[in-house]
Design an enzyme around this catalytic site. Structure first.
Site, PDB file in Angstrom:
ATOM      1  N   LYS A  11      -2.470   0.318   5.534  1.00 57.56           N
ATOM      2  CA  LYS A  11      -3.070  -0.455   6.618  1.00 57.56           C
ATOM      3  C   LYS A  11      -2.511  -0.047   7.994  1.00 57.56           C
ATOM      4  O   LYS A  11      -1.498   0.660   8.072  1.00 57.56           O
ATOM      5  CB  LYS A  11      -2.853  -1.953   6.343  1.00 57.56           C
ATOM      6  CG  LYS A  11      -3.581  -2.451   5.078  1.00 57.56           C
ATOM      7  CD  LYS A  11      -3.448  -3.971   4.912  1.00 57.56           C
ATOM      8  CE  LYS A  11      -4.183  -4.471   3.679  1.00 57.56           C
ATOM      9  NZ  LYS A  11      -4.123  -5.947   3.538  1.00 57.56           N
ATOM     10  N   TYR A  51     -14.159  -6.337   2.828  1.00 57.13           N
ATOM     11  CA  TYR A  51     -13.557  -7.629   2.473  1.00 57.13           C
ATOM     12  C   TYR A  51     -14.610  -8.735   2.349  1.00 57.13           C
ATOM     13  O   TYR A  51     -14.295  -9.911   2.573  1.00 57.13           O
ATOM     14  CB  TYR A  51     -12.503  -8.013   3.504  1.00 57.13           C
ATOM     15  CG  TYR A  51     -11.145  -7.341   3.295  1.00 57.13           C
ATOM     16  CD1 TYR A  51     -10.404  -7.581   2.139  1.00 57.13           C
ATOM     17  CD2 TYR A  51     -10.597  -6.498   4.254  1.00 57.13           C
ATOM     18  CE1 TYR A  51      -9.158  -6.991   1.949  1.00 57.13           C
ATOM     19  CE2 TYR A  51      -9.354  -5.903   4.065  1.00 57.13           C
ATOM     20  CZ  TYR A  51      -8.642  -6.154   2.911  1.00 57.13           C
ATOM     21  OH  TYR A  51      -7.400  -5.584   2.720  1.00 57.13           O
ATOM     22  N   ARG A  87      -0.538  -2.498  -7.957  1.00 50.60           N
ATOM     23  CA  ARG A  87      -0.272  -3.881  -7.510  1.00 50.60           C
ATOM     24  C   ARG A  87       1.224  -4.210  -7.665  1.00 50.60           C
ATOM     25  O   ARG A  87       1.806  -4.901  -6.826  1.00 50.60           O
ATOM     26  CB  ARG A  87      -1.123  -4.882  -8.304  1.00 50.60           C
ATOM     27  CG  ARG A  87      -2.635  -4.709  -8.141  1.00 50.60           C
ATOM     28  CD  ARG A  87      -3.197  -5.238  -6.839  1.00 50.60           C
ATOM     29  NE  ARG A  87      -3.055  -6.662  -6.669  1.00 50.60           N
ATOM     30  CZ  ARG A  87      -3.674  -7.357  -5.693  1.00 50.60           C
ATOM     31  NH1 ARG A  87      -4.481  -6.726  -4.817  1.00 50.60           N
ATOM     32  NH2 ARG A  87      -3.496  -8.637  -5.576  1.00 50.60           N
ATOM     33  N   THR A  93       1.159 -10.580  -1.845  1.00 50.18           N
ATOM     34  CA  THR A  93       0.375 -10.536  -0.603  1.00 50.18           C
ATOM     35  C   THR A  93       1.225 -10.918   0.615  1.00 50.18           C
ATOM     36  O   THR A  93       1.156 -10.271   1.657  1.00 50.18           O
ATOM     37  CB  THR A  93      -0.817 -11.517  -0.714  1.00 50.18           C
ATOM     38  OG1 THR A  93      -1.534 -11.217  -1.908  1.00 50.18           O
ATOM     39  CG2 THR A  93      -1.742 -11.405   0.481  1.00 50.18           C
ATOM     40  N   ARG A 104       5.530  -3.958   0.116  1.00 47.61           N
ATOM     41  CA  ARG A 104       5.389  -5.033   1.108  1.00 47.61           C
ATOM     42  C   ARG A 104       6.737  -5.621   1.511  1.00 47.61           C
ATOM     43  O   ARG A 104       6.944  -5.971   2.678  1.00 47.61           O
ATOM     44  CB  ARG A 104       4.420  -6.096   0.599  1.00 47.61           C
ATOM     45  CG  ARG A 104       2.954  -5.643   0.741  1.00 47.61           C
ATOM     46  CD  ARG A 104       1.998  -6.517   0.000  1.00 47.61           C
ATOM     47  NE  ARG A 104       0.603  -6.279   0.388  1.00 47.61           N
ATOM     48  CZ  ARG A 104      -0.442  -6.723  -0.316  1.00 47.61           C
ATOM     49  NH1 ARG A 104      -0.252  -7.413  -1.437  1.00 47.61           N
ATOM     50  NH2 ARG A 104      -1.668  -6.466   0.084  1.00 47.61           N
ATOM     51  N   HIS A 117      -3.273  -2.176   0.863  1.00 45.52           N
ATOM     52  CA  HIS A 117      -4.277  -2.843   0.015  1.00 45.52           C
ATOM     53  C   HIS A 117      -4.316  -2.104  -1.310  1.00 45.52           C
ATOM     54  O   HIS A 117      -4.167  -0.887  -1.351  1.00 45.52           O
ATOM     55  CB  HIS A 117      -5.676  -2.772   0.635  1.00 45.52           C
ATOM     56  CG  HIS A 117      -6.761  -3.025  -0.376  1.00 45.52           C
ATOM     57  ND1 HIS A 117      -7.132  -4.291  -0.754  1.00 45.52           N
ATOM     58  CD2 HIS A 117      -7.489  -2.177  -1.151  1.00 45.52           C
ATOM     59  CE1 HIS A 117      -8.059  -4.202  -1.709  1.00 45.52           C
ATOM     60  NE2 HIS A 117      -8.293  -2.930  -1.961  1.00 45.52           N
TER      61      HIS A 117
HETATM   62  P1  RTP Z   1      -5.493  -6.859  -0.287  1.00 48.87           P
HETATM   63  O1  RTP Z   1      -6.872  -7.266  -0.761  1.00 48.87           O
HETATM   64  O2  RTP Z   1      -5.451  -6.516   1.186  1.00 48.87           O
HETATM   65  O3  RTP Z   1      -4.903  -5.798  -1.160  1.00 48.87           O
HETATM   66  O4  RTP Z   1      -4.500  -8.096  -0.454  1.00 48.87           O
HETATM   67  P2  RTP Z   1      -4.354  -9.056  -1.701  1.00 48.87           P
HETATM   68  O5  RTP Z   1      -5.304  -8.659  -2.792  1.00 48.87           O
HETATM   69  O6  RTP Z   1      -2.907  -9.110  -2.023  1.00 48.87           O
HETATM   70  O7  RTP Z   1      -4.805 -10.433  -1.063  1.00 48.87           O
HETATM   71  P3  RTP Z   1      -6.277 -11.065  -0.897  1.00 48.87           P
HETATM   72  O8  RTP Z   1      -6.242 -12.426  -1.453  1.00 48.87           O
HETATM   73  O9  RTP Z   1      -7.325 -10.108  -1.422  1.00 48.87           O
HETATM   74  O10 RTP Z   1      -6.429 -11.174   0.679  1.00 48.87           O
HETATM   75  C1  RTP Z   1      -6.813 -10.071   1.475  1.00 48.87           C
HETATM   76  C2  RTP Z   1      -5.961 -10.031   2.717  1.00 48.87           C
HETATM   77  O11 RTP Z   1      -6.247 -11.179   3.507  1.00 48.87           O
HETATM   78  C3  RTP Z   1      -5.052 -11.627   4.135  1.00 48.87           C
HETATM   79  N1  RTP Z   1      -4.790 -13.016   3.738  1.00 48.87           N
HETATM   80  N2  RTP Z   1      -4.396 -13.905   4.571  1.00 48.87           N
HETATM   81  N3  RTP Z   1      -3.535 -16.322   5.764  1.00 48.87           N
HETATM   82  C4  RTP Z   1      -3.793 -16.300   4.463  1.00 48.87           C
HETATM   83  O12 RTP Z   1      -3.674 -17.271   3.750  1.00 48.87           O
HETATM   84  C5  RTP Z   1      -4.228 -15.042   3.885  1.00 48.87           C
HETATM   85  N4  RTP Z   1      -4.537 -14.850   2.623  1.00 48.87           N
HETATM   86  C6  RTP Z   1      -4.885 -13.536   2.537  1.00 48.87           C
HETATM   87  C7  RTP Z   1      -3.922 -10.751   3.696  1.00 48.87           C
HETATM   88  O13 RTP Z   1      -3.660  -9.817   4.717  1.00 48.87           O
HETATM   89  C8  RTP Z   1      -4.456 -10.076   2.455  1.00 48.87           C
HETATM   90  O14 RTP Z   1      -3.898  -8.803   2.272  1.00 48.87           O
HETATM   91 MG    MG Z   2      -7.366  -8.360  -2.465  1.00 48.67          MG
END
Ligand code: RTP
Ligand code: MG
Length: 141
Positions: A11, A51, A87, A93, A104, A117
């Site tokens: 990112k 997304y 992962r 996350t 991370r 990601h």
């Molecule tokens: P990614 O898709 O980026 O690999 O991350 P992830 O699976 O670990 O998390 P995901 O639930 O898919 O969320 C995508 C991205 O959104 C942001 N996020 N912010 N403020 C919040 O509660 C929140 N939750 C998610 C994060 O930057 C996450 O990587």
């Molecule tokens: Mg995700």
């Protein structure tokens, strides 16, 4: 376990920190192979489509804003159990909850700027890989 492919994105925060090489080294040391890669500066439309599953979430606008704030490095990683392995290497996350030694934990500052990601399932991996790469841009090795 079967050989899989997964989509990884380094990112904008990690690119800005000059951490591309350190992060890819972790994938390679864990036995994952880079079979496709490119650097791109995502448009709002491209980041929002990527997304799309989070479109109704309160953090969607910030997420798209962050993902378009600078260039990213998109890669396809291949290996045994590549989706779960990536992962595991990434960590949680929220970097504050990420296990020590994960990408991370070591490179991310906040839940918004969280360095990488990785696809979260075989279905996501298939969609995300074809979102960025044509078959002729993936090099089996
Ligand atoms: P990614 O898709 O980026 O690999 O991350 P992830 O699976 O670990 O998390 P995901 O639930 O898919 O969320 C995508 C991205 O959104 C942001 N996020 N912010 N403020 C919040 O509660 C929140 N939750 C998610 C994060 O930057 C996450 O990587
Ligand atoms: Mg995700």
């Amino acid at each position: 376990m079967a050989t899989e492919r997964t989509l990884s994105i380094i990112k904008p925060d990690a690119v800005a920190k000059n951490a591309i090489g350190d992060i890819i080294a972790r994938f390679e040391k864990a036995g994952l192979k880079v079979v496709a890669a490119k650097m791109v500066h995502l448009s709002e439309e491209k980041a929002g489509g990527f997304y799309a599953e989070h479109k109704e979430r309160p953090f969607f606008k910030d997420l798209v804003g962050f993902m378009t704030s600078g260039p990213v490095v998109v890669q396809v990683l291949e290996g045994e159990g590549a989706i779960a392995k990536n992962r595991d290497l990434m960590g949680a996350t929220n970097p504050k909850e990420a296990a020590p030694g994960t990408i991370r934990a070591d490179f991310a500052e906040t839940i918004d700027a969280n360095a990488v990601h990785g696809s979260d399932s075989p279905e996501s991996a298939e969609r995300e890989i074809s979102y960025f790469f044509g078959n002729d841009e993936i090099c089996p090795r």
